[in-house]
Design an enzyme around this catalytic site. Structure first.
Site, short mmCIF file in Angstrom:
data_model
loop_
_atom_site.label_atom_id
_atom_site.label_comp_id
_atom_site.label_asym_id
_atom_site.label_seq_id
_atom_site.Cartn_x
_atom_site.Cartn_y
_atom_site.Cartn_z
N ALA A 189 0.90 -1.18 0.00
CA ALA A 189 0.00 0.00 0.00
C ALA A 189 0.93 1.22 0.00
O ALA A 189 1.14 1.85 1.01
CB ALA A 189 -0.91 -0.02 1.23
N PRO B 13 1.31 7.73 -0.80
CA PRO B 13 2.09 8.54 -1.75
C PRO B 13 3.58 8.25 -1.76
O PRO B 13 4.32 8.97 -2.43
CB PRO B 13 1.80 9.96 -1.29
CG PRO B 13 1.53 9.85 0.18
CD PRO B 13 0.88 8.51 0.38
N GLY B 14 4.04 7.23 -1.08
CA GLY B 14 5.39 6.75 -1.36
C GLY B 14 6.45 7.01 -0.31
O GLY B 14 7.60 6.60 -0.50
N SER B 15 6.10 7.64 0.80
CA SER B 15 7.15 7.99 1.78
C SER B 15 8.02 6.79 2.15
O SER B 15 9.25 6.90 2.19
CB SER B 15 6.55 8.52 3.07
OG SER B 15 5.51 9.38 2.81
N CYS C 145 -1.28 4.18 11.01
CA CYS C 145 -1.29 5.44 11.76
C CYS C 145 -2.62 5.50 12.52
O CYS C 145 -3.34 6.48 12.48
CB CYS C 145 -1.09 6.64 10.86
SG CYS C 145 -2.16 6.66 9.43
C1 LIG Z 1 -1.64 4.64 4.79
S1 LIG Z 1 -1.66 4.93 3.09
C2 LIG Z 1 -0.08 4.39 2.62
C3 LIG Z 1 0.98 5.42 2.86
C4 LIG Z 1 2.29 5.04 2.22
N1 LIG Z 1 2.74 3.74 2.67
C5 LIG Z 1 3.36 6.08 2.53
O1 LIG Z 1 4.16 5.86 3.43
O2 LIG Z 1 3.40 7.10 1.86
C6 LIG Z 1 -2.67 3.66 2.52
C7 LIG Z 1 -2.68 3.47 1.01
O3 LIG Z 1 -3.41 2.27 0.76
C8 LIG Z 1 -4.03 2.39 -0.48
N2 LIG Z 1 -5.03 1.32 -0.54
C9 LIG Z 1 -6.26 1.26 0.00
N3 LIG Z 1 -6.84 0.06 -0.26
C10 LIG Z 1 -5.93 -0.64 -0.98
C11 LIG Z 1 -5.92 -1.93 -1.55
N4 LIG Z 1 -6.95 -2.77 -1.42
N5 LIG Z 1 -4.82 -2.31 -2.25
C12 LIG Z 1 -3.75 -1.50 -2.39
N6 LIG Z 1 -3.71 -0.25 -1.86
C13 LIG Z 1 -4.78 0.16 -1.17
C14 LIG Z 1 -4.54 3.81 -0.51
O4 LIG Z 1 -4.74 4.24 -1.83
C15 LIG Z 1 -3.39 4.54 0.20
O5 LIG Z 1 -2.52 5.07 -0.76
#
Ligand SMILES: C[S@@+](CC[C@H](N)C(=O)[O-])C[C@H]1O[C@@H](n2cnc3c(N)ncnc32)[C@H](O)[C@@H]1O
Length: 450
Positions: free
Chosen positions: A269, A272-274, A389
């Site tokens: 998941a 935005p890529g951090s 988070c």
């Molecule tokens: C907590 S954020 C991830 C933040 C990222 N790891 C970072 O550090 O920048 C959760 C991400 O999960 C994605 N997401 C939600 N449901 C998903 C799924 N079933 N499969 C893949 N990604 C999913 C969302 O689009 C979102 O970008």
């Protein structure tokens, strides 16, 4: 304020609030959209002020709605047309939080109501605004405190009731108050050196030369911003990708996983890529990271950022993290799942109002399916981090127990160098950060092995 023909400041704020609520955009992205349509000599000034309004109205929404609901007597702001409700929120915010003269605040929104709705609605809003102006908030809060302490905390510090109940149960009453207070303080910024192009000492010197005072943190490549003359995002090194803004706890994940140059890593998941970018830096651009996300838009933003950061070993994949499989298994996996975001209220106050128990149950289901799929993608002996988070035990420790008991992953006893430990029988082996204790997002990390 002079914006383009027939658009008032209140309309711009109301439009942004609509995007935040209906499209679930962050305040920042809602503003980007709204300001694409706004011109005029006061545009930049209006943009800053609009951001402050949207951010503060989202932060204080429970208290604002408490005032409006009290004068609505019997019905609720939720029953009104959403645009009208948001205009009332703006008016209430101006009178009770910004001390704008009530006649000015009322007049500004009545003009919009007349234009967008009709005369009778304008009369209704006018009467409501008069009652809102006269409403004695402190007296009403005192009465509420005597009647229902949890509800009082929820209104007084503007947090969802479920969050307050949850926090009181896992912390205690006094510590919950500290957490709520700290969620309402200004955001603390942390910057992470992009070690592909610089190092933390050079970054610290550069920031110092540019009027930014920083402090070292327990995360080796991250600095805490203490004071600044100009926002760090205006500095050349930011524009050149030599550092990124990343929360302290979020930047700990890649260190806990410790991916090595040459390994194959999956981020399930990623946008935005951090954490992907951080892993790429620790891997010195060697090996491969497959970065999966469900959101195409967010992946596209990642692509742009990767060029800037000079990241070369990441493959972006638009897929569902619950079912994605690759030809080969992975040495390491980052699973930073979608969650209730209940640890990020200081940074994104709008997320406070997006989740209820039903939605959280659904997201726990997604988290568990992702855990199952991470196990399938991991090679025998491979390691992964599970992070959220969220402050909630059901999204954190209970999911780790699920991973141990139902997915056959093993919890690694990792020597965390900072933060707190968690709850339940695995509490001593997991990491938690808290906004009020560690001055960053409330966060959870567990390290698992197949
Ligand atoms: C907590 S954020 C991830 C933040 C990222 N790891 C970072 O550090 O920048 C959760 C991400 O999960 C994605 N997401 C939600 N449901 C998903 C799924 N079933 N499969 C893949 N990604 C999913 C969302 O689009 C979102 O970008």
């Amino acid at each position: 304020m002079e914006l383009f023909y027939r658009v008032s400041f209140q309309e711009v704020v109301a439009d942004a609030l609509m995007l935040v609520e209906e499209r679930e955009l962050s305040s920042k992205h809602a503003l980007e959209r709204v300001f694409k349509k706004v011109a005029g000599k006061d545009r930049e000034k209006a943009r800053g002020l609009t951001h402050a309004y949207v951010f503060e109205i989202e932060k204080w929404r429970a208290k604002i709605d408490f005032i409006i609901n009290s004068v609505l007597k019997g019905s609720s702001v939720e029953d009104l047309d959403l645009y009208l409700a948001n205009l009332l929120r703006i008016g209430t915010f101006e009178i009770h939080f910004r001390k704008v003269p009530p006649a000015v605040a009322t007049d500004s929104i009545i003009r919009v109501v007349k234009e967008r709705f009709d005369f009778s609605r304008a009369k209704f809003v006018n009467a409501l605004m008069h009652s809102i102006e006269k409403f004695d908030v402190e007296k009403a809060l005192k009465r509420l405190k005597e009647r229902d302490r949890i509800e009082w905390l929820s209104v007084r510090f503007s947090h969802p009731r479920w969050y307050v109940e949850y926090a009181v149960e896992i912390l205690d009453y006094d510590e919950t108050v500290r957490l709520l207070l700290s969620n309402n303080r200004p955001q603390r910024y942390y910057v992470r050196a992009n070690t592909l192009t610089t190092d933390v000492d050079s970054l610290r010197d550069y920031l110092e030369e540019n009027g930014v005072k920083t402090a070292l943190t327990p995360v080796p490549d991250v600095l805490k911003v203490l004071e600044y003359r100009t926002p760090v995002t205006k500095l050349d090194w930011y524009k050149e990708g030599k550092f990124v803004i990343q929360d302290l706890a979020s930047a700990y994940v890649a260190h806990v996983l410790a991916p090595e140059p040459g390994e194959r890593v999956l981020d399930l998941a990623a946008a935005p890529g951090s954490k992907t970018f951080h892993a790429a830096a620790l891997m010195e651009n060697r090996g491969e990271i497959v970065a999966v996300d469900y959101s195409y838009d967010r992946l596209m933003r990642m692509k742009e950022k990767m060029k800037l950061l000079e990241i070369k070993n990441v493959k972006l994949v638009h897929a569902d993290g619950r079912s994605f499989r690759d030809k080969e298994k992975f040495d390491k996996i980052i699973l930073d799942t979608p969650c209730s975001s209940s640890g990020t209220y200081r940074q994104f106050p709008e997320v406070k109002w997006r989740f209820d128990e039903k939605k959280i149950k659904r997201i726990i289901n997604v988290q568990r399916n992702m855990l199952r799929n991470a196990h399938e993608n991991l090679r025998d002996g491979g390691e992964m981090t599970y992070s959220t988070c969220s402050i909630r035990v059901d999204e954190d420790e209970e999911n780790v127990l699920f991973a141990i008991n139902r997915v056959e992953l093993e919890l690694i006893d990792y020597p965390f160098s900072w933060g707190d430990r968690g709850f339940l029988e695995i509490g001593e082996k997991v990491f938690r950060a808290w906004t009020h204790r560690h001055d960053c997002n409330s966060f959870f990390i567990a390290k698992l092995k197949k």
